[in-house]
Motif scaffolding. Structure first.
Motif, PDB file in Angstrom:
ATOM      1  N   PHE A  48      -1.145  10.341   2.021  1.00  0.00           N
ATOM      2  CA  PHE A  48      -0.219   9.258   2.286  1.00  0.00           C
ATOM      3  C   PHE A  48       0.241   8.855   3.881  1.00  0.00           C
ATOM      4  O   PHE A  48       0.516   7.830   4.301  1.00  0.00           O
ATOM      5  CB  PHE A  48       1.340   9.540   1.456  1.00  0.00           C
ATOM      6  N   ASN A  63       0.851  -1.139  -0.130  1.00  0.00           N
ATOM      7  CA  ASN A  63      -0.096  -0.080  -0.019  1.00  0.00           C
ATOM      8  C   ASN A  63       0.673   1.084   0.107  1.00  0.00           C
ATOM      9  O   ASN A  63       0.594   2.076  -0.731  1.00  0.00           O
ATOM     10  CB  ASN A  63      -0.891   0.014   1.154  1.00  0.00           C
ATOM     11  N   ARG A  64       1.747   1.177   0.910  1.00  0.00           N
ATOM     12  CA  ARG A  64       2.760   2.599   0.924  1.00  0.00           C
ATOM     13  C   ARG A  64       3.486   2.745  -0.360  1.00  0.00           C
ATOM     14  O   ARG A  64       3.806   3.815  -0.834  1.00  0.00           O
ATOM     15  CB  ARG A  64       3.526   2.591   2.254  1.00  0.00           C
ATOM     16  N   VAL A 116      -1.717   6.161   5.091  1.00  0.00           N
ATOM     17  CA  VAL A 116      -1.660   4.685   4.612  1.00  0.00           C
ATOM     18  C   VAL A 116      -0.891   3.935   5.346  1.00  0.00           C
ATOM     19  O   VAL A 116       0.247   4.277   5.854  1.00  0.00           O
ATOM     20  CB  VAL A 116      -1.148   4.834   3.030  1.00  0.00           C
ATOM     21  N   ARG A 117      -1.502   2.728   5.445  1.00  0.00           N
ATOM     22  CA  ARG A 117      -0.716   1.691   6.241  1.00  0.00           C
ATOM     23  C   ARG A 117      -0.637   0.462   5.335  1.00  0.00           C
ATOM     24  O   ARG A 117      -0.965   0.199   4.458  1.00  0.00           O
ATOM     25  CB  ARG A 117      -1.580   1.420   7.514  1.00  0.00           C
ATOM     26  N   GLU A 172      10.542   1.944   2.997  1.00  0.00           N
ATOM     27  CA  GLU A 172       9.692   1.118   2.552  1.00  0.00           C
ATOM     28  C   GLU A 172      10.134  -0.340   2.232  1.00  0.00           C
ATOM     29  O   GLU A 172       9.847  -1.317   2.703  1.00  0.00           O
ATOM     30  CB  GLU A 172       8.486   1.555   2.029  1.00  0.00           C
TER      31      GLU A 172
END
Length: 489
Positions: free
Chosen positions: A485, A187-188, A488-489, A347
């Motif tokens: 953003f 997702n990120r 977002v997790r 990330e």
């Protein structure tokens, strides 16, 4: 090109490392093709003697060289960015990306600066008798030297084993893997890619048409009559536009140096002590820390700054105002070269994290480091930062100070490059429509000739300014995506 190189590099077992062979090989290809591009006519003359076909083969060789440069430089860029992710811990990813953006700014500044010099007069025939030949020669030498220094100085771990499916994958499997990864992004990472997509719909017309827009604004509103009647109008537009890029690159360099000092990193390490600045400056330090923005907020504001500047483009009627707007965009460009790669590095590190020092509470890790003395001697090698074994088992994140495996750095950065490249097609399509509607059969500003033709041309709407305005609207969407953003997790 970058996703393909990324997949291959991610699973490369070369004894020189996963990234350095592509960096060095790609830079050598780029350097060679730049030299071929500079001396295309001379090279073709050695093989082709017929003057009727010489022009065709000269153009063909030049075009092929440009394509080869484009493909090879993508491999170099992808590997360099992946090397940062491979070798730095999570807490240092923003700093590594910040230094990369600083070096990019230095490269822009030096490149534009060298381009304004009279190189044949400065160096004589040492690197060729024309400005273009000397530029290609200097660029080739500097690129190879810079990559060589990086490859020598950076300690890269060697991958000694990986999944069988990765090592035996063919072209179809590789493309399938890229497609599946793109369609199922975390997702990120997906959020970062979409921010980049909307941002680059705005950046593309600015970077591609910006200098021409400045030059045309000069020809419309600021150029003396004798300049408008010049036979080298294109050269005049190019010169004025290049000067604006020099100012833009200076602002970018200043921003890339100062912004990392003024913006709070998303993974700042917590100090192990209570800072006690001198009493004379303690109140100032407290105020600065209180209002110090984080990187995500700064990235969002950079989109809005860029959008604000480009919204004014259709209303510009002076060279100085156009140059100021271009210069202001140097600040958001510094963040555009820093923020997305900093967040991607964080990330990717979180996805592929593996401590170099074994933790007794951990029973598995993504990569197992191996000692060079036990690779062939035992089945249970001891830890070492020199080698990696890719197991793809459970992922644990226990400490932010250990280096990640960078297992998927290549493919994820390649996908980010796709979200940077696709907006260029969107921008080209939008520009094509705008030019077809506003300036069909567009001529160079000021070259309209005699009578009312030139005057009408000057009073009409500048199509490039409209493209910049449309790009500004896309930047507002990028700012909104950046704001979201955070959740977002």
């Amino acid at each position: 090109m970058q996703p393909v190189v990324g997949v291959i590099a991610d699973n490369s077992r070369s004894k020189w490392g996963r990234r350095r062979p592509f960096m060095i090989g790609g830079s050598l290809i780029v350097g060679l093709c730049l030299l071929v591009l500079g001396w295309t006519s001379e090279i073709v003359s050695v093989v082709v003697k017929n003057p009727d076909t010489k022009s065709f083969w000269t153009i063909t060789l030049a075009v092929l060289s440009i394509y080869a440069v484009d493909f090879a430089i993508n491999a170099v860029q992808s590997s360099c960015r992946s090397l940062i992710i491979d070798t730095l811990p999570i807490s240092k990813q923003p700093l590594g990306s910040a230094w990369a953006s600083r070096m990019i700014a230095v490269g822009h500044l030096v490149g534009y600066g060298v381009g304004t010099l009279d190189l044949p007069r400065l160096f004589g025939p040492l690197f060729g008798e024309t400005q273009f030949k000397q530029l290609t020669a200097i660029a080739a030498v500097v690129l190879v030297l810079a990559v060589s220094v990086t490859s020598y100085a950076v300690n890269e771990r060697v991958l000694i084993s990986s999944r069988d499916s990765d090592t035996t994958a063919g072209a179809i499997q590789m493309v399938t893997k890229i497609f599946k990864t793109t369609m199922h992004l975390p997702n990120r990472i997906q959020g970062i890619c979409w921010i980049q997509f909307w941002a680059w719909i705005g950046w593309f017309p600015f970077l591609f048409y910006g200098p021409t827009w400045v030059g045309e604004t000069y020809m419309r509103y600021s150029a003396p009559e004798h300049v408008k009647q010049s036979t080298d109008t294109l050269g005049e537009i190019g010169r004025i536009g290049s000067l604006s890029l020099v100012v833009f690159s200076i602002v970018t360099f200043a921003g890339s140096v100062l912004l990392p000092l003024l913006v709070e990193s998303p993974e700042d390490e917590k100090a192990g002590f209570t800072p006690r600045p001198p009493p004379s400056v303690a109140p100032l330090i407290k105020i600065l820390n209180k209002y110090r923005p984080d990187l995500l907020t700064a990235w969002m504001l950079s989109h809005l700054i860029f959008a604000s500047a480009m919204f004014l483009a259709p209303f510009v009627q002076s060279l100085h105002f156009a140059t100021i707007l271009v210069s202001v965009c140097g600040i958001p460009w510094a963040l555009a070269c820093w923020a997305p790669f900093a967040f991607m590095g964080i990330e990717i590190n979180r996805l592929t994290y593996s401590p170099l020092v074994p933790n007794p509470n951990h029973h598995s890790q993504s990569y197992t480091p191996l000692s060079s003395f036990t690779v062939e001697m035992t089945d249970t090698p001891s830890p070492s930062p020199q080698f990696l074994r890719l197991n793809h088992l459970d992922r644990d994140i226990d400490s932010l100070t250990s280096s990640s495996t960078g297992e998927t750095a290549g493919i994820y950065l390649g996908i980010l490059n796709l979200f940077t490249t696709l907006p260029q097609f969107v921008g080209t399509f939008i520009s094509m429509i705008v030019f077809a509607v506003l300036e069909p059969g567009k001529e160079v500003e000021g070259a309209g000739g005699e009578g009312d033709g030139g005057k009408k041309k000057e009073q009409g709407t500048n199509a490039i300014a409209v493209c910049l305005f449309i790009g500004a609207m896309s930047s507002v969407v990028a700012a909104y995506a950046t704001r979201r953003f955070k959740d977002v997790r």
